[in-house]
Design an enzyme around this catalytic site. Structure first.
Site, mmCIF file in Angstrom:
data_model
loop_
_atom_site.group_PDB
_atom_site.id
_atom_site.type_symbol
_atom_site.label_atom_id
_atom_site.label_comp_id
_atom_site.label_asym_id
_atom_site.label_seq_id
_atom_site.Cartn_x
_atom_site.Cartn_y
_atom_site.Cartn_z
ATOM 1 N N HIS A 255 1.050 -1.107 -0.004
ATOM 2 C CA HIS A 255 0.376 0.386 0.089
ATOM 3 C C HIS A 255 0.458 1.249 -0.081
ATOM 4 O O HIS A 255 2.045 1.095 0.230
ATOM 5 C CB HIS A 255 -1.093 -0.327 1.706
ATOM 6 C CG HIS A 255 -1.822 -0.466 1.306
ATOM 7 N ND1 HIS A 255 -2.613 -0.624 1.914
ATOM 8 C CD2 HIS A 255 -2.985 -0.974 0.393
ATOM 9 C CE1 HIS A 255 -3.722 -1.551 1.761
ATOM 10 N NE2 HIS A 255 -4.340 -1.584 0.912
ATOM 11 N N CYS B 76 -2.751 3.324 9.277
ATOM 12 C CA CYS B 76 -3.744 2.406 8.837
ATOM 13 C C CYS B 76 -4.678 2.081 9.781
ATOM 14 O O CYS B 76 -5.948 1.930 9.021
ATOM 15 C CB CYS B 76 -3.068 0.466 8.893
ATOM 16 S SG CYS B 76 -1.969 0.548 7.462
#
Length: 305
Positions: free
Chosen positions: A198, A298
């Protein structure tokens, strides 16, 4: 520290510091940094575990402490609140152990919401719980995507453009979809190292762009393709470049309000660098959360507007 919802100018050294990017020190002027109050959405990890593997960090054979993850999350939430930020929460759901990673379930810019569509079937159900949260909390411009996108996992708002990662999770076509839904320019960045699957584990924004100023970012160059590295150098010549050691502890999965940087405690080189550039680091423990490939960012979706 911020007081309530007001933004306060945070004192920082004004002078010259050094970056050791070459054999000789480079003199870099450091200005006072400005913290702005933020609003975040988080999900407590009451059902956190690692029972499947969808990224290189996840190993179901390793012991995991749900209680430890909850303690880490609580400390992170408290850090934000002590800095003056507003934290909203969403109820976790049994059977969705990664729902704690709120950043993956929505991108919000100027009150417009682009939801998520997960690549891994184990996480697919998370998207609708977050969609429902937005609708229940007064958001009316909520669009669920047609293309696979893992929200702020791969979409990073810089204040003037949306940096958009691809290579492992988010479809390249989702970048055009984000531009259309959110009405902001999008810059595509290609990730090439599966450990940094990511964008938010390879890059973060320290200071958003303002009138006449560009964003200040930090990133790990080797996480990106050669062409993307050239692009990032062109767009952000003053970026902080993280080391392999910084990246390997998920040090780039950090959150900045423009002055305060909430960052994993093991990222010692990166911590020193952000401090030298006039920011105030706030170190957090992510020992358990990292076992699922996540850290401060996150766990944190920013609600803009």
């Amino acid at each position: 520290m911020l007081k309530g919802s007001e933004a306060t100018l945070m004192p920082a050294s004004v002078g010259l510091t050094f970056r050791f990017m070459t054999s000789a020190p480079v003199r870099v002027p450091v200005a006072a940094r400005l913290a702005t109050a933020r609003r975040y959405l988080m999900c407590p990890p009451r059902f956190f575990t690692v029972e499947y593997s969808i990224n290189p960090w996840m190993d179901p054979s390793r012991p995991v402490s749900t209680e430890g993850a909850l303690a880490e999350w609580s400390a992170l939430k408290e850090t934000y609140e002590l800095l003056g930020h507003k934290v909203e929460t969403i109820e976790p759901q049994p059977g969705l152990p990664d729902m704690v990673f709120a950043a993956n379930s929505g991108t919000v810019v100027d009150g417009l919401v682009l939801g998520a569509r997960f690549r891994a079937p184990q996480r697919a159900a998370e998207a609708d719980f977050y969609r429902t949260w937005f609708l229940d909390h007064g958001y009316r411009d909520v669009v669920m995507p047609e293309k696979t996108n893992e929200a702020e996992g791969d979409f990073t708002w810089t204040g003037d453009v949306l940096l958009a990662g691809t290579g492992f999770r988010t479809d390249p076509g989702a970048h055009a979809e984000a531009q259309e839904v959110l009405g902001v320019p999008v810059v595509s960045l290609r990730l090439v190292d599966p450990r940094y699957y990511h964008l938010d584990v390879a890059l973060f924004v320290l200071t958003e762009a303002g009138p006449g100023t560009r964003a200040h970012i930090a990133y790990y160059p080797e996480a990106f393709s050669p062409g993307t590295q050239r692009l990032l150098r062109r767009l952000y010549p003053d970026a902080i470049l993280a080391t392999a050691e910084d990246a390997a502890c998920l040090g780039l999965n950090a959150v900045s309000d423009g002055q305060n940087v909430v960052i994993p405690r093991e990222a010692t080189n990166l911590i020193a660098a952000v401090k030298a550039h006039g920011y105030t680091p706030h170190l957090v423990d992510i020992t358990e959360l990292r076992k699922s490939g996540g850290g401060p960012k996150c766990c944190t979706m920013e609600l803009r507007g």
